[in-house]
Design a protein around this motif. Structure first.
Motif, PDB file in Angstrom:
ATOM      1  N   PHE A 151       0.835  -1.203   0.000  1.00 23.52           N
ATOM      2  CA  PHE A 151       0.000   0.000   0.000  1.00 23.52           C
ATOM      3  C   PHE A 151       0.870   1.253   0.000  1.00 23.52           C
ATOM      4  O   PHE A 151       1.926   1.292   0.630  1.00 23.52           O
ATOM      5  CB  PHE A 151      -0.888  -0.012   1.246  1.00 23.52           C
ATOM      6  N   GLY A 152       0.412   2.275  -0.725  1.00 18.79           N
ATOM      7  CA  GLY A 152       1.101   3.556  -0.719  1.00 18.79           C
ATOM      8  C   GLY A 152       0.156   4.680  -1.067  1.00 18.79           C
ATOM      9  O   GLY A 152      -0.924   4.467  -1.630  1.00 18.79           O
ATOM     10  N   VAL A 153       0.562   5.908  -0.744  1.00 18.18           N
ATOM     11  CA  VAL A 153      -0.275   7.089  -0.951  1.00 18.18           C
ATOM     12  C   VAL A 153       0.541   8.183  -1.621  1.00 18.18           C
ATOM     13  O   VAL A 153       1.716   8.401  -1.294  1.00 18.18           O
ATOM     14  CB  VAL A 153      -0.832   7.627   0.385  1.00 18.18           C
ATOM     15  N   GLY A 154      -0.075   8.889  -2.546  1.00 22.57           N
ATOM     16  CA  GLY A 154       0.483  10.094  -3.146  1.00 22.57           C
ATOM     17  C   GLY A 154      -0.602  11.138  -3.237  1.00 22.57           C
ATOM     18  O   GLY A 154      -1.785  10.846  -2.999  1.00 22.57           O
ATOM     19  N   ASP A 192      -0.861  -2.569  -4.488  1.00 22.72           N
ATOM     20  CA  ASP A 192      -0.094  -3.370  -5.450  1.00 22.72           C
ATOM     21  C   ASP A 192      -0.113  -4.851  -5.109  1.00 22.72           C
ATOM     22  O   ASP A 192      -0.220  -5.245  -3.928  1.00 22.72           O
ATOM     23  CB  ASP A 192       1.368  -2.910  -5.461  1.00 22.72           C
ATOM     24  N   ASP A 193       0.066  -5.689  -6.142  1.00 17.40           N
ATOM     25  CA  ASP A 193       0.247  -7.116  -5.906  1.00 17.40           C
ATOM     26  C   ASP A 193       1.715  -7.411  -5.606  1.00 17.40           C
ATOM     27  O   ASP A 193       2.551  -6.487  -5.534  1.00 17.40           O
ATOM     28  CB  ASP A 193      -0.266  -7.933  -7.097  1.00 17.40           C
ATOM     29  N   ALA A 194       2.049  -8.676  -5.440  1.00 15.87           N
ATOM     30  CA  ALA A 194       3.414  -9.057  -5.056  1.00 15.87           C
ATOM     31  C   ALA A 194       4.436  -8.683  -6.112  1.00 15.87           C
ATOM     32  O   ALA A 194       5.626  -8.501  -5.804  1.00 15.87           O
ATOM     33  CB  ALA A 194       3.465 -10.556  -4.763  1.00 15.87           C
ATOM     34  N   ALA A 195       4.002  -8.528  -7.368  1.00 15.59           N
ATOM     35  CA  ALA A 195       4.915  -8.166  -8.451  1.00 15.59           C
ATOM     36  C   ALA A 195       5.035  -6.653  -8.624  1.00 15.59           C
ATOM     37  O   ALA A 195       5.755  -6.191  -9.515  1.00 15.59           O
ATOM     38  CB  ALA A 195       4.442  -8.804  -9.753  1.00 15.59           C
ATOM     39  N   GLY A 196       4.345  -5.886  -7.798  1.00 13.06           N
ATOM     40  CA  GLY A 196       4.415  -4.427  -7.906  1.00 13.06           C
ATOM     41  C   GLY A 196       3.439  -3.821  -8.895  1.00 13.06           C
ATOM     42  O   GLY A 196       3.528  -2.627  -9.200  1.00 13.06           O
ATOM     43  N   LYS A 197       2.497  -4.630  -9.393  1.00 12.08           N
ATOM     44  CA  LYS A 197       1.480  -4.106 -10.310  1.00 12.08           C
ATOM     45  C   LYS A 197       0.235  -3.701  -9.522  1.00 12.08           C
ATOM     46  O   LYS A 197      -0.141  -4.375  -8.569  1.00 12.08           O
ATOM     47  CB  LYS A 197       1.113  -5.155 -11.358  1.00 12.08           C
ATOM     48  N   PRO A 198      -0.414  -2.608  -9.925  1.00 10.06           N
ATOM     49  CA  PRO A 198      -1.569  -2.142  -9.145  1.00 10.06           C
ATOM     50  C   PRO A 198      -2.777  -3.070  -9.248  1.00 10.06           C
ATOM     51  O   PRO A 198      -3.146  -3.520 -10.328  1.00 10.06           O
ATOM     52  CB  PRO A 198      -1.870  -0.763  -9.732  1.00 10.06           C
ATOM     53  N   ILE A 199      -3.368  -3.314  -8.086  1.00 12.08           N
ATOM     54  CA  ILE A 199      -4.640  -4.033  -7.993  1.00 12.08           C
ATOM     55  C   ILE A 199      -5.790  -3.034  -8.063  1.00 12.08           C
ATOM     56  O   ILE A 199      -6.803  -3.256  -8.740  1.00 12.08           O
ATOM     57  CB  ILE A 199      -4.729  -4.816  -6.667  1.00 12.08           C
ATOM     58  N   ALA A 200      -5.608  -1.914  -7.354  1.00 13.11           N
ATOM     59  CA  ALA A 200      -6.630  -0.871  -7.315  1.00 13.11           C
ATOM     60  C   ALA A 200      -5.966   0.477  -7.104  1.00 13.11           C
ATOM     61  O   ALA A 200      -4.930   0.578  -6.437  1.00 13.11           O
ATOM     62  CB  ALA A 200      -7.636  -1.148  -6.199  1.00 13.11           C
ATOM     63  N   ILE A 201      -6.576   1.505  -7.680  1.00 20.71           N
ATOM     64  CA  ILE A 201      -6.136   2.889  -7.497  1.00 20.71           C
ATOM     65  C   ILE A 201      -7.364   3.690  -7.102  1.00 20.71           C
ATOM     66  O   ILE A 201      -8.289   3.878  -7.902  1.00 20.71           O
ATOM     67  CB  ILE A 201      -5.506   3.461  -8.782  1.00 20.71           C
ATOM     68  N   GLU A 294      -5.144  12.197 -15.940  1.00 17.21           N
ATOM     69  CA  GLU A 294      -3.715  12.362 -16.211  1.00 17.21           C
ATOM     70  C   GLU A 294      -2.925  12.522 -14.917  1.00 17.21           C
ATOM     71  O   GLU A 294      -1.886  11.868 -14.713  1.00 17.21           O
ATOM     72  CB  GLU A 294      -3.516  13.585 -17.094  1.00 17.21           C
ATOM     73  N   GLN A 295      -3.411  13.381 -14.022  1.00 22.77           N
ATOM     74  CA  GLN A 295      -2.700  13.621 -12.773  1.00 22.77           C
ATOM     75  C   GLN A 295      -2.761  12.424 -11.833  1.00 22.77           C
ATOM     76  O   GLN A 295      -1.798  12.126 -11.113  1.00 22.77           O
ATOM     77  CB  GLN A 295      -3.262  14.870 -12.089  1.00 22.77           C
ATOM     78  N   VAL A 296      -3.885  11.722 -11.830  1.00 25.66           N
ATOM     79  CA  VAL A 296      -3.990  10.511 -11.014  1.00 25.66           C
ATOM     80  C   VAL A 296      -2.981   9.466 -11.481  1.00 25.66           C
ATOM     81  O   VAL A 296      -2.280   8.849 -10.663  1.00 25.66           O
ATOM     82  CB  VAL A 296      -5.428   9.952 -11.057  1.00 25.66           C
ATOM     83  N   VAL A 297      -2.884   9.265 -12.787  1.00 22.18           N
ATOM     84  CA  VAL A 297      -1.953   8.261 -13.319  1.00 22.18           C
ATOM     85  C   VAL A 297      -0.509   8.632 -13.005  1.00 22.18           C
ATOM     86  O   VAL A 297       0.285   7.795 -12.535  1.00 22.18           O
ATOM     87  CB  VAL A 297      -2.164   8.094 -14.838  1.00 22.18           C
ATOM     88  N   HIS A 298      -0.119   9.898 -13.251  1.00 20.58           N
ATOM     89  CA  HIS A 298       1.262  10.304 -12.977  1.00 20.58           C
ATOM     90  C   HIS A 298       1.597  10.185 -11.495  1.00 20.58           C
ATOM     91  O   HIS A 298       2.703   9.769 -11.120  1.00 20.58           O
ATOM     92  CB  HIS A 298       1.490  11.739 -13.446  1.00 20.58           C
ATOM     93  N   THR A 299       0.642  10.519 -10.645  1.00 21.69           N
ATOM     94  CA  THR A 299       0.866  10.395  -9.199  1.00 21.69           C
ATOM     95  C   THR A 299       0.961   8.936  -8.790  1.00 21.69           C
ATOM     96  O   THR A 299       1.832   8.551  -7.997  1.00 21.69           O
ATOM     97  CB  THR A 299      -0.263  11.096  -8.430  1.00 21.69           C
ATOM     98  N   ALA A 300       0.081   8.114  -9.311  1.00 22.57           N
ATOM     99  CA  ALA A 300       0.113   6.682  -8.985  1.00 22.57           C
ATOM    100  C   ALA A 300       1.438   6.051  -9.390  1.00 22.57           C
ATOM    101  O   ALA A 300       1.985   5.200  -8.673  1.00 22.57           O
ATOM    102  CB  ALA A 300      -1.053   5.971  -9.665  1.00 22.57           C
ATOM    103  N   GLU A 301       1.957   6.467 -10.526  1.00 22.78           N
ATOM    104  CA  GLU A 301       3.224   5.915 -10.994  1.00 22.78           C
ATOM    105  C   GLU A 301       4.382   6.251 -10.063  1.00 22.78           C
ATOM    106  O   GLU A 301       5.367   5.513  -9.988  1.00 22.78           O
ATOM    107  CB  GLU A 301       3.530   6.444 -12.403  1.00 22.78           C
ATOM    108  N   ALA A 302       4.284   7.348  -9.335  1.00 18.21           N
ATOM    109  CA  ALA A 302       5.369   7.781  -8.451  1.00 18.21           C
ATOM    110  C   ALA A 302       5.246   7.222  -7.035  1.00 18.21           C
ATOM    111  O   ALA A 302       6.146   7.429  -6.211  1.00 18.21           O
ATOM    112  CB  ALA A 302       5.405   9.305  -8.393  1.00 18.21           C
ATOM    113  N   ILE A 303       4.169   6.519  -6.743  1.00 17.63           N
ATOM    114  CA  ILE A 303       3.957   6.004  -5.384  1.00 17.63           C
ATOM    115  C   ILE A 303       4.794   4.754  -5.159  1.00 17.63           C
ATOM    116  O   ILE A 303       4.786   3.814  -5.963  1.00 17.63           O
ATOM    117  CB  ILE A 303       2.471   5.682  -5.150  1.00 17.63           C
TER     118      ILE A 303
END
Length: 441
Positions: A151-154, A192-201, A294-303
């Protein structure tokens, strides 16, 4: 000791059909795009679920809670059901009989022939089933995808909202006030799942999805997921449709969409001028949704996600404040002649869902920006976000100055002057208690 987080997510379209239209009173007679329903299932210690429904009001909340509890295997009290308050969807509820429909307050004001009334009742009941069908499908997907997670937050910045309290020559009313207070921050929660891919945003916006509110197309209104639906589709497509994106609505009491199909401005003489852009308003929806997505995706990528160190926890509180009823010289427009009269008491429920160092405040009332800012500034949590239309007790709860101005919010409120200030202090005390009770690091 590290607690293992598990997360699963599901989504489903709410299958409105032409058989459900037209609706009574509100004039919905066509479908532009289908609203969505999402389920976020979390386990860390005990299990909890956040269910976000693209709907104006959840008048079938308890039916949905019981159905979700059965599908997810959770206690009903561990399920938060949140209406995103999409203002391009109809009001409805389930009716047991034609007599019940006819005796409802709104329907009894303008009686309709029995055959027509039965058609309206049947359409409402079809809508109920469409929402329950979507709920079951999303719950099953969430349960089937439950897996170890991090879990992470941005925090994104997306200027999609604007203050909506304006002064006209006749008094304070609803409009677009670019000089008023607005918080454009958009908290983004990534699982994220165990591989670091997002399950939910999950992302949280301080505005209800209502760019198309009251706008008409070909003599009626079109059902749509509005800003919530369009931005969710943007985020879903950016990630190839795999993770589930979830729009949640934060505080909304004095906030409107930065772009609206009903375009308004105040002229030189202080009059409010309104023009309906009709179907062209959906282009504005797409503009705002793209900017937000756009901003949600860029922020999610940096979390950077990480395991949790404390179990997820949910605390529930209930407060009681003085109630009011209002008389005014104008019911549907600005006025400088308004009287607030005592009227019993009103409850306000608060639920605090703690995920790591993030607190989600689920409430029913519509808070305004100064109250929200004070709560966030005084919170012991690193991130504090609001999720309105998610508990019992509801409607506007504005600050005292709104009552002095005789604004739309104060005149529509069931809570007497001073309630927002008391609720703010009660929330801050509850946040400190929840933090101390569950936070160990």
């Amino acid at each position: 000791m590290t607690n293992q987080l598990y997360a699963g997510a599901g989504r489903a379209e709410i299958r409105y059909t032409e058989e459900m239209l037209p609706t009574y009173g509100e004039g919905y007679n066509a479908i532009h795009d289908l609203p969505m329903l999402q389920v976020l299932l979390l386990r860390c210690g005990e299990g909890y679920a956040i269910i976000s429904v693209d709907i104006v009001m959840l008048e079938i909340k308890e039916q949905m809670r019981k159905e979700a509890a059965k599908e997810l295997g959770l206690p009903e009290e561990h399920i938060l059901i949140h209406a995103t308050h999409v203002l391009a969807t109809p009001h409805f509820r389930e009716w047991a009989s034609l007599e019940e429909w006819q005796q409802d307050f709104m329907h009894s004001q303008s009686p309709v022939p029995e055959e027509e009334a039965r058609a309206y009742m049947d359409r409402d009941n079809r809508m109920v089933q469409a929402h329950l069908d979507a709920l079951r499908a999303a719950c099953r997907q969430a349960k089937n995808t439950l897996q170890p997670a991090a879990f992470g937050v941005g925090v994104a910045n997306a200027p999609i909202n604007v203050n909506r309290v304006v002064e006209t020559k006749d008094g304070w009313w609803q409009g677009v006030n670019p000089n008023g207070t607005s918080d454009h921050s958009v908290p983004v929660l990534r699982f994220d799942d165990a591989a670091g891919k997002p399950i939910a945003i999950l992302y949280n916006c301080n505005v209800a999805p209502g760019c198309m509110e009251f706008s008409t197309v070909n003599g009626g209104r079109m059902v749509s997921g509005d800003l919530a639906g369009a931005s969710q589709r943007f985020v879903d497509e950016a990630y190839g449709g795999e993770p589930v994106s979830i729009y949640t609505t934060g505080y909304t009491g004095d906030q409107w969409q930065a772009l609206r199909a009903r375009l308004d401005y105040i002229d030189r003489d202080g009059n409010q001028i309104v023009t309906d852009l009709g179907e062209g308003g959906f282009q504005l929806v797409q503009v705002l949704a793209t900017r937000l997505g756009e901003q949600v995706v860029h922020t999610a990528e940096a979390i950077a996600t990480a395991p949790l160190t404390d179990p997820i926890a949910l605390d529930c509180y209930r407060f009681t404040y003085p109630g009011q009823r209002v008389t005014a010289s104008s019911e549907s427009g600005p006025t400088r002649d308004c009287t607030y009269l005592p009227n019993g008491t009103q409850d306000a429920e608060l639920k605090i869902l703690q995920i790591g160092d993030t607190a989600i405040l689920a409430c029913g009332v519509e808070l305004c920006s100064e109250t929200a800012a004070a709560i966030q500034a005084g919170s012991p949590f690193a991130h504090t976000l609001f999720m309105e239309f998610a508990t019992e007790g509801g409607g506007y709860m504005p600050e005292e100055i709104f009552y002095d101005r005789m604004s739309f919010q104060s005149r529509k409120s069931r809570y007497a002057k001073g309630s927002a200030e008391r609720f703010r202090e009660d929330i801050l005390q509850s946040l400190r208690a929840s933090y101390d009770r569950h936070h160990t690091s």
